[in-house]
Scaffold this motif. Structure first.
Motif, PDB file in Angstrom:
ATOM      1  N   ALA A 287       2.843  15.807  11.845  1.00  0.00           N
ATOM      2  CA  ALA A 287       4.047  16.025  12.655  1.00  0.00           C
ATOM      3  C   ALA A 287       4.245  14.935  13.703  1.00  0.00           C
ATOM      4  N   ASP A 288       3.349  13.959  13.746  1.00  0.00           N
ATOM      5  CA  ASP A 288       3.428  12.868  14.722  1.00  0.00           C
ATOM      6  C   ASP A 288       4.209  11.715  14.097  1.00  0.00           C
ATOM      7  N   ALA A 289       5.497  11.654  14.380  1.00  0.00           N
ATOM      8  CA  ALA A 289       6.358  10.650  13.757  1.00  0.00           C
ATOM      9  C   ALA A 289       5.907   9.236  14.086  1.00  0.00           C
ATOM     10  N   ALA A 290       5.516   8.990  15.328  1.00  0.00           N
ATOM     11  CA  ALA A 290       5.103   7.646  15.719  1.00  0.00           C
ATOM     12  C   ALA A 290       3.874   7.201  14.932  1.00  0.00           C
ATOM     13  N   ALA A 291       2.934   8.102  14.747  1.00  0.00           N
ATOM     14  CA  ALA A 291       1.730   7.769  13.987  1.00  0.00           C
ATOM     15  C   ALA A 291       2.079   7.471  12.530  1.00  0.00           C
ATOM     16  N   LEU A 292       2.978   8.268  11.963  1.00  0.00           N
ATOM     17  CA  LEU A 292       3.351   8.056  10.563  1.00  0.00           C
ATOM     18  C   LEU A 292       4.107   6.740  10.390  1.00  0.00           C
ATOM     19  N   VAL A 293       4.970   6.422  11.328  1.00  0.00           N
ATOM     20  CA  VAL A 293       5.692   5.143  11.267  1.00  0.00           C
ATOM     21  C   VAL A 293       4.704   3.986  11.290  1.00  0.00           C
ATOM     22  N   SER A 294       3.719   4.064  12.169  1.00  0.00           N
ATOM     23  CA  SER A 294       2.717   3.007  12.263  1.00  0.00           C
ATOM     24  C   SER A 294       1.930   2.876  10.966  1.00  0.00           C
ATOM     25  N   LEU A 295       1.514   4.001  10.393  1.00  0.00           N
ATOM     26  CA  LEU A 295       0.715   3.982   9.172  1.00  0.00           C
ATOM     27  C   LEU A 295       1.525   3.524   7.964  1.00  0.00           C
ATOM     28  N   ALA A 296       2.833   3.821   7.960  1.00  0.00           N
ATOM     29  CA  ALA A 296       3.664   3.523   6.789  1.00  0.00           C
ATOM     30  C   ALA A 296       4.384   2.185   6.872  1.00  0.00           C
ATOM     31  N   THR A 297       4.256   1.473   7.966  1.00  0.00           N
ATOM     32  CA  THR A 297       4.913   0.178   8.079  1.00  0.00           C
ATOM     33  C   THR A 297       4.374  -0.779   7.003  1.00  0.00           C
ATOM     34  N   GLY A 298       5.276  -1.292   6.188  1.00  0.00           N
ATOM     35  CA  GLY A 298       4.881  -2.160   5.088  1.00  0.00           C
ATOM     36  C   GLY A 298       4.502  -1.427   3.815  1.00  0.00           C
ATOM     37  N   ALA A 299       4.556  -0.094   3.838  1.00  0.00           N
ATOM     38  CA  ALA A 299       4.174   0.690   2.659  1.00  0.00           C
ATOM     39  C   ALA A 299       5.313   0.766   1.655  1.00  0.00           C
ATOM     40  N   GLY A 300       4.960   0.912   0.400  1.00  0.00           N
ATOM     41  CA  GLY A 300       5.969   1.072  -0.633  1.00  0.00           C
ATOM     42  C   GLY A 300       6.430   2.503  -0.773  1.00  0.00           C
ATOM     43  N   ALA A 301       5.541   3.456  -0.458  1.00  0.00           N
ATOM     44  CA  ALA A 301       5.891   4.863  -0.626  1.00  0.00           C
ATOM     45  C   ALA A 301       5.049   5.736   0.288  1.00  0.00           C
TER      46      ALA A 301
ATOM     47  N   HIS B 136       0.844  -1.187   0.000  1.00  0.00           N
ATOM     48  CA  HIS B 136       0.000   0.000   0.000  1.00  0.00           C
ATOM     49  C   HIS B 136       0.882   1.241   0.000  1.00  0.00           C
ATOM     50  N   HIS B 137       0.310   2.373  -0.368  1.00  0.00           N
ATOM     51  CA  HIS B 137       1.017   3.641  -0.345  1.00  0.00           C
ATOM     52  C   HIS B 137       0.311   4.580   0.627  1.00  0.00           C
ATOM     53  N   VAL B 138       1.067   5.492   1.222  1.00  0.00           N
ATOM     54  CA  VAL B 138       0.526   6.440   2.187  1.00  0.00           C
ATOM     55  C   VAL B 138       0.651   7.850   1.618  1.00  0.00           C
ATOM     56  N   VAL B 139      -0.442   8.581   1.615  1.00  0.00           N
ATOM     57  CA  VAL B 139      -0.473   9.942   1.077  1.00  0.00           C
ATOM     58  C   VAL B 139      -0.815  10.900   2.197  1.00  0.00           C
ATOM     59  N   LEU B 140       0.019  11.910   2.394  1.00  0.00           N
ATOM     60  CA  LEU B 140      -0.241  12.954   3.383  1.00  0.00           C
ATOM     61  C   LEU B 140      -0.819  14.176   2.677  1.00  0.00           C
ATOM     62  N   GLY B 141      -2.040  14.555   3.037  1.00  0.00           N
ATOM     63  CA  GLY B 141      -2.680  15.714   2.448  1.00  0.00           C
ATOM     64  C   GLY B 141      -3.762  15.323   1.455  1.00  0.00           C
TER      65      GLY B 141
ATOM     66  N   GLY C  49      11.434   2.094   5.537  1.00  0.00           N
ATOM     67  CA  GLY C  49      11.994   1.740   4.243  1.00  0.00           C
ATOM     68  C   GLY C  49      11.159   2.189   3.069  1.00  0.00           C
ATOM     69  N   ALA C  50      10.033   2.850   3.332  1.00  0.00           N
ATOM     70  CA  ALA C  50       9.195   3.360   2.249  1.00  0.00           C
ATOM     71  C   ALA C  50       9.891   4.530   1.553  1.00  0.00           C
ATOM     72  N   VAL C  51       9.698   4.646   0.259  1.00  0.00           N
ATOM     73  CA  VAL C  51      10.249   5.781  -0.485  1.00  0.00           C
ATOM     74  C   VAL C  51       9.466   7.038  -0.113  1.00  0.00           C
TER      75      VAL C  51
END
Length: 211
Positions: free
Chosen positions: A50-64, A3-8, A95-97
């Motif tokens: 700005a919540d690094a922990a939340a972003l790490v959790s959401l992006a774990t396993g993401a490609g980008a 999956h990919h994660v998009v901010l905004g 490791g996500a781009v």
């Protein structure tokens, strides 16, 4: 497929999320309000960029991870740094781009025209310095192997979904109606514009292209 994660969820973020979903990629779109396009493959999440922990959790396993956030211009110097650090932390730990939607503010006054990819980033003002630092941080981190990252720069947007812009709702509807418009800047100076669907396609392409 990862999956990919998009901010905004502005024109860029919503466009990227919709394009990814259309090609079959699951997307998590993150905003402070939990907004975003509706699609079976799009999951809308309410979180602070700005919540690094939340972003790490959401992006774990993401490609980008796509940074399509844009705070109000006058708050760039205060709001961008913590969000930028959190995004870089998420990319480094998962490791996500990290794909950053960038603009031309970093170049600053005196930049030779036309601007080019290798033009020096000489901005000194509050907004330009903020964007220059962000781009430099990202590129250095990628070069040193701390994380994987890329960016695309665009000029003023126009096209679907673009409202608060130089060629937004104050211009295009009036042109279509045959009415007069007022434009920022000198009409005698060539000015590049970026078509929103082209911007979206570019971000999606560079997220998965190692070049």
């Amino acid at each position: 497929m990862n999956h990919h994660v998009v901010l905004g969820a502005g024109p860029v973020g919503s466009g990227v999320a919709s394009a990814l979903a259309a090609q079959g990629t699951p997307v998590t779109i993150v905003t402070r309000s939990g907004s975003g396009p509706e699609h079976p493959l799009v999951t809308r999440v309410q979180a602070d960029a700005a919540d690094a922990a939340a972003l790490v959790s959401l992006a774990t396993g993401a490609g980008a991870i796509y940074n399509c956030v844009n705070p109000p211009y006058h708050r760039w110097p205060t709001e961008w740094p913590p969000m930028h650090r959190a995004l870089m932390t998420a990319a480094e730990r998962t490791g996500a781009v990290l794909v950053m939607m960038d603009n031309l503010y970093a170049f600053g006054p005196g930049t030779p025209m036309p601007m080019a990819e290798g033009s020096a980033m000489n901005a000194t003002g509050p907004k330009g310095s903020t964007r220059r630092t962000m781009a430099q941080d990202l590129l250095i981190a990628h070069t040193t192997g701390a994380l994987r990252a890329t960016l695309a720069r665009a000029s003023d947007f126009y096209g679907p979904g673009v409202l608060g812009a130089a060629l937004g709702e104050r211009v295009v509807p009036r042109v279509l109606a045959g009415k007069k418009v007022s434009l920022l800047g000198s009409l005698d100076v060539p000015h590049s514009l970026s078509y929103m669907p082209d911007v979206v396609r570019t971000l999606v392409a560079i997220a998965s292209d190692e070049r």
